[in-house]
Design a protein around this motif. Structure first.
Motif, PDB file in Angstrom:
ATOM      1  N   GLU A  53      -5.951 -10.627 -11.674  1.00 47.80           N
ATOM      2  CA  GLU A  53      -4.991 -10.460 -10.676  1.00 47.80           C
ATOM      3  C   GLU A  53      -3.618  -9.904 -11.295  1.00 47.80           C
ATOM      4  O   GLU A  53      -2.932 -10.000 -12.125  1.00 47.80           O
ATOM      5  N   GLY A  54      -3.391  -8.849 -10.374  1.00 45.87           N
ATOM      6  CA  GLY A  54      -1.962  -8.125 -10.305  1.00 45.87           C
ATOM      7  C   GLY A  54      -2.223  -6.812 -11.510  1.00 45.87           C
ATOM      8  O   GLY A  54      -1.320  -5.929 -11.555  1.00 45.87           O
ATOM      9  N   LYS A  55      -3.398  -6.550 -11.909  1.00 47.22           N
ATOM     10  CA  LYS A  55      -3.730  -5.515 -12.842  1.00 47.22           C
ATOM     11  C   LYS A  55      -4.415  -4.143 -12.027  1.00 47.22           C
ATOM     12  O   LYS A  55      -4.580  -3.398 -12.395  1.00 47.22           O
ATOM     13  N   ARG A  58      -4.510  -2.204  -8.042  1.00 44.53           N
ATOM     14  CA  ARG A  58      -3.790  -2.209  -6.721  1.00 44.53           C
ATOM     15  C   ARG A  58      -5.005  -1.711  -5.908  1.00 44.53           C
ATOM     16  O   ARG A  58      -5.087  -0.509  -6.137  1.00 44.53           O
ATOM     17  N   HIS A 103      -6.456  -0.030  -2.357  1.00 51.07           N
ATOM     18  CA  HIS A 103      -5.862   0.493  -1.203  1.00 51.07           C
ATOM     19  C   HIS A 103      -7.105   0.834  -0.490  1.00 51.07           C
ATOM     20  O   HIS A 103      -8.088   1.668  -0.963  1.00 51.07           O
ATOM     21  N   ARG A 159      -8.112 -12.224  -3.596  1.00 54.77           N
ATOM     22  CA  ARG A 159      -7.287 -11.110  -4.072  1.00 54.77           C
ATOM     23  C   ARG A 159      -6.306 -10.482  -2.839  1.00 54.77           C
ATOM     24  O   ARG A 159      -6.608 -10.986  -1.641  1.00 54.77           O
ATOM     25  N   THR A 160      -5.445  -9.773  -3.237  1.00 61.96           N
ATOM     26  CA  THR A 160      -4.785  -9.191  -2.291  1.00 61.96           C
ATOM     27  C   THR A 160      -5.035  -7.483  -2.141  1.00 61.96           C
ATOM     28  O   THR A 160      -5.496  -7.063  -3.234  1.00 61.96           O
ATOM     29  N   ILE A 161      -4.734  -6.802  -0.908  1.00 60.41           N
ATOM     30  CA  ILE A 161      -4.945  -5.811  -0.749  1.00 60.41           C
ATOM     31  C   ILE A 161      -3.568  -4.932  -0.757  1.00 60.41           C
ATOM     32  O   ILE A 161      -2.777  -5.438  -0.075  1.00 60.41           O
ATOM     33  N   GLU A 162      -3.401  -3.854  -1.523  1.00 64.16           N
ATOM     34  CA  GLU A 162      -2.160  -3.091  -1.451  1.00 64.16           C
ATOM     35  C   GLU A 162      -1.898  -2.409  -0.020  1.00 64.16           C
ATOM     36  O   GLU A 162      -0.751  -2.297   0.347  1.00 64.16           O
ATOM     37  N   SER A 163      -2.880  -1.715   0.524  1.00 64.79           N
ATOM     38  CA  SER A 163      -2.625  -1.221   1.837  1.00 64.79           C
ATOM     39  C   SER A 163      -4.078  -1.065   2.308  1.00 64.79           C
ATOM     40  O   SER A 163      -5.038  -1.083   1.758  1.00 64.79           O
TER      41      SER A 163
END
Length: 85
Positions: free
Chosen positions: A27-29, A31, A33, A57-61
């Motif tokens: 996580e964090g490594k 990004r 899109h 996880r997260t999605i940057e855009s």
């Protein structure tokens, strides 16, 4: 209308690829899109749901260009990720 069932997507190649990405990048490594056009918004919805809900996880855009997705499907696949930030 049938509620969105992410289990339909879990065995798909795209979700298997996301599983490998998540394992390779802490996580964090990474990004992520995403961009989808028309019916690609359905495919991208499965990816969004799997990446955010199943893998945490997260999605940057995330960009939807002329999305051919119903409001109901949008709410089921995307809204949780949007609300989570």
């Amino acid at each position: 209308a049938k509620a969105y069932d992410s289990s339909d997507q879990v065995d798909g190649a795209a979700c298997q690829f996301l599983d490998l990405l998540a394992a390779a990048f802490p996580e964090g490594k990474l990004r992520l899109h995403l961009a989808g056009h028309s019916m690609g918004s359905h495919f991208q919805g499965g990816i969004t749901y799997h990446w955010t809900n199943n893998l945490g996880r997260t999605i940057e855009s995330c960009s939807l260009l002329a999305p051919a997705i119903t409001l109901n499907d949008f709410e089921q696949r995307y809204l949780g990720a949007i609300q989570a930030g």
